[in-house]
Enzyme design. Structure first.
Site, mmCIF file in Angstrom:
data_model
loop_
_atom_site.group_PDB
_atom_site.id
_atom_site.type_symbol
_atom_site.label_atom_id
_atom_site.label_comp_id
_atom_site.label_asym_id
_atom_site.label_seq_id
_atom_site.Cartn_x
_atom_site.Cartn_y
_atom_site.Cartn_z
ATOM 1 N N LYS A 228 0.841 -1.201 0.000
ATOM 2 C CA LYS A 228 0.000 0.000 0.000
ATOM 3 C C LYS A 228 0.875 1.250 0.000
ATOM 4 O O LYS A 228 1.691 1.458 0.889
ATOM 5 C CB LYS A 228 -0.913 -0.004 1.224
ATOM 6 N N ASP A 233 -2.865 10.378 3.852
ATOM 7 C CA ASP A 233 -4.288 10.056 3.909
ATOM 8 C C ASP A 233 -5.026 11.088 4.747
ATOM 9 O O ASP A 233 -4.996 11.053 5.976
ATOM 10 C CB ASP A 233 -4.481 8.657 4.496
ATOM 11 N N LYS A 240 -10.365 13.102 8.251
ATOM 12 C CA LYS A 240 -9.885 12.724 9.572
ATOM 13 C C LYS A 240 -9.792 13.958 10.473
ATOM 14 O O LYS A 240 -9.458 15.051 10.004
ATOM 15 C CB LYS A 240 -8.476 12.124 9.482
ATOM 16 N N ASP A 251 1.351 6.324 6.025
ATOM 17 C CA ASP A 251 0.340 5.448 5.442
ATOM 18 C C ASP A 251 0.854 4.744 4.191
ATOM 19 O O ASP A 251 0.153 3.928 3.619
ATOM 20 C CB ASP A 251 -0.933 6.233 5.133
ATOM 21 N N ASP A 310 -12.319 7.100 4.004
ATOM 22 C CA ASP A 310 -11.106 6.890 4.785
ATOM 23 C C ASP A 310 -10.690 5.414 4.791
ATOM 24 O O ASP A 310 -9.683 5.054 5.380
ATOM 25 C CB ASP A 310 -11.305 7.389 6.214
ATOM 26 N N GLU A 312 -9.630 3.768 2.180
ATOM 27 C CA GLU A 312 -9.173 3.821 0.789
ATOM 28 C C GLU A 312 -8.064 2.831 0.483
ATOM 29 O O GLU A 312 -7.867 2.434 -0.662
ATOM 30 C CB GLU A 312 -8.692 5.235 0.456
ATOM 31 N N ARG A 314 -7.664 -0.337 1.112
ATOM 32 C CA ARG A 314 -8.108 -1.620 0.561
ATOM 33 C C ARG A 314 -8.572 -1.487 -0.885
ATOM 34 O O ARG A 314 -8.544 -2.459 -1.639
ATOM 35 C CB ARG A 314 -9.215 -2.211 1.440
#
Length: 461
Positions: A228, A233, A240, A251, A310, A312, A314
């Site tokens: 990933k 993010d 967030k 992230d 949020d 995202e 996956r």
């Protein structure tokens, strides 16, 4: 500064590793002046204790490092490294006291203690150096040091200097270093080549989303690593709060760990065919952001209802995993800083992972101890499959209720790996909240050494 061993010279001081309560036994054969010096000190062999022993000229001729008790050592990943701040800047040779089954782990911890993130300010620790102990594979440990440095540097770099473009450069540097091939699909080309969810997540950012595809090796079993690469993010339109956004530069930790693992595989020359896939995006907010209640069609054809922008990671992993699965490699491994639920389940120190086959889990778990890279297997709990099925689409990217968040994310990703029986997913944290022996505060590798140690069993190397 490279994490390497010192040259073996006559100037290297002997270092004696002494357990709690073992001081007097060690002193029995020592010269009287050494007995007097050590006896007058507060040194007992406790964890973190260190004592320089002067010679007849007053210059140090040896040193003692406390190794504590077995119970104390169980609380630290690299117990010997706790003594390093008290050993000055000399070069040492392990002379006695370190158990044979701990030598490799403790010397690795010594190497890791030399890391400092110095891109913006020199933070290289001014500590002692170590001559490689006899009987260890020093070259392999130095490769692990280089891989760890790569991971930590990538995770520690803020998003201002580690966006999708910089992550691509980092991958290209590894490809150039080892003669790997690399192809990058960027921006609108993601739609043309059928990576719609990678495009949807990253299209709102100033730097275009991209899929990095690197290949190395011409013989042996086929291993595909998927990491990933969400370089920052915000949470998207489900923004967030500031307290949750503070660490979002990390992230992309899944991609960092995958690149570090790839570095080690290539540097060690493992006889396999390696492929690395990194969907690199920023999850930003603009008029072009994807929205809650959108329904996206994935590369695999499965439709996904967006119930939280949020969730995202996956989404971008799903498209990359579908591509990996199409080639039917012998093993697929994905790594991601994916869910807070994993942190609630096992905390920041353990790397939770999911495996489709028991043999995968057993090999990784067995390798994790010697690698000082602790892991914990989590279950693909089949009854929770219904939680990721919203009814209006094939899949829900963020099931309501908040329960089993790491498991439902892993189940979601597994839907995109249908042609490759051997698959494992790591839901990692990749961040050290406070400095501890061998691990400075900030990014760190979580999972790669356990995986590397398991590959001979998993792939018959």
């Amino acid at each position: 500064m490279p994490l390497t061993f010192a040259a073996d010279t006559d100037d290297a001081l002997p270092l004696h590793v002494i357990e709690e309560g073992g001081r007097d036994a060690w002193l029995e054969d020592a010269p009287d002046r050494v007995k007097a010096w050590v006896s007058a000190s507060a040194f007992t062999g406790g964890i973190g204790q260190a004592l320089l022993v002067p010679g007849e000229t007053g210059a140090p001729e040896a040193a003692l490092a406390g190794y504590g008790t077995a119970a104390q050592r169980a609380r630290l990943r690299f117990p010997l490294a706790a003594a390093l701040p008290g050993l000055g800047t000399q070069t040492y040779r392990i002379a006695s006291g370190l158990p044979a089954d701990a030598v490799e782990r403790e010397t690795l911890g010594w190497l890791f203690s030399g890391y400092g993130f110095s891109r913006y300010r020199d933070q290289t620790p001014k500590g002692p150096s170590l001559v490689a102990p006899e009987g260890i594979d020093a070259e392999r440990l130095e490769v692990l040091g280089a891989a760890e440095t790569l991971i930590r540097d990538l995770v520690n770099t803020p998003a201002s200097d580690m966006g999708p473009e910089a992550l691509e450069r980092a991958a290209r540097e590894q490809a150039d270093l080892f003669g790997a091939s690399i192809e990058v699909t960027t921006g609108a080309a993601l739609l043309e080549k059928n990576f719609p969810m990678i495009h949807a997540v990253g299209r709102a950012a100033a730097q275009e989303p991209r899929l990095i595809d690197m290949s190395w090796g011409s013989e042996g079993p086929r291993l595909t690593l998927v990491g990933k690469g969400v370089c920052f993010d915000t949470g998207g339109l489900n923004l967030k709060p500031g307290s949750s956004m503070g660490l979002m530069k990390k992230d992309m930790g899944g991609s960092a760990n995958v690149l570090g693992l790839a570095h080690a595989i290539m540097a060690l020359g493992l006889k396999l065919r390696l492929r690395v896939l990194i969907p690199a995006v920023e999850n930003s907010v603009s008029a072009d952001s994807f929205r809650p209640q959108d329904i996206l069609t994935s590369r695999k054809g499965l439709t996904v209802e967006i119930n939280n922008t949020d969730a995202e990671g996956r989404l971008v992993l799903a498209d990359a995993l579908a591509l990996a699965d199409e080639a039917k490699p012998d093993l697929i491994l994905s790594m991601a800083t994916l869910t807070g639920a994993a942190r609630v389940a096992v905390g920041p120190d353990l790397a939770p992972f999911y495996a489709t086959e028991d043999r995968i889990a057993e090999a990784i778990t067995a390798a994790s101890g010697p690698a000082a890279d602790p892991v914990w297997r989590m279950p693909y709990h089949e009854p929770y499959e219904a939680m990721i099925e919203p009814g209006i689409a094939d899949l829900d990217n963020a099931p309501s209720g908040g329960f089993a968040g790491s498991i439902t994310a892993a189940l979601f990703l597994r839907r995109f790996v249908t042609e490759t029986p051997a698959y494992a997913h790591f839901d990692i944290f990749s961040w050290q909240q406070t400095s501890v022996p061998g691990r400075s505060k900030g990014g760190f590798g979580q999972g790669p050494r356990a995986i590397l140690g398991a590959l001979p069993d998993l792939l018959g190397l």
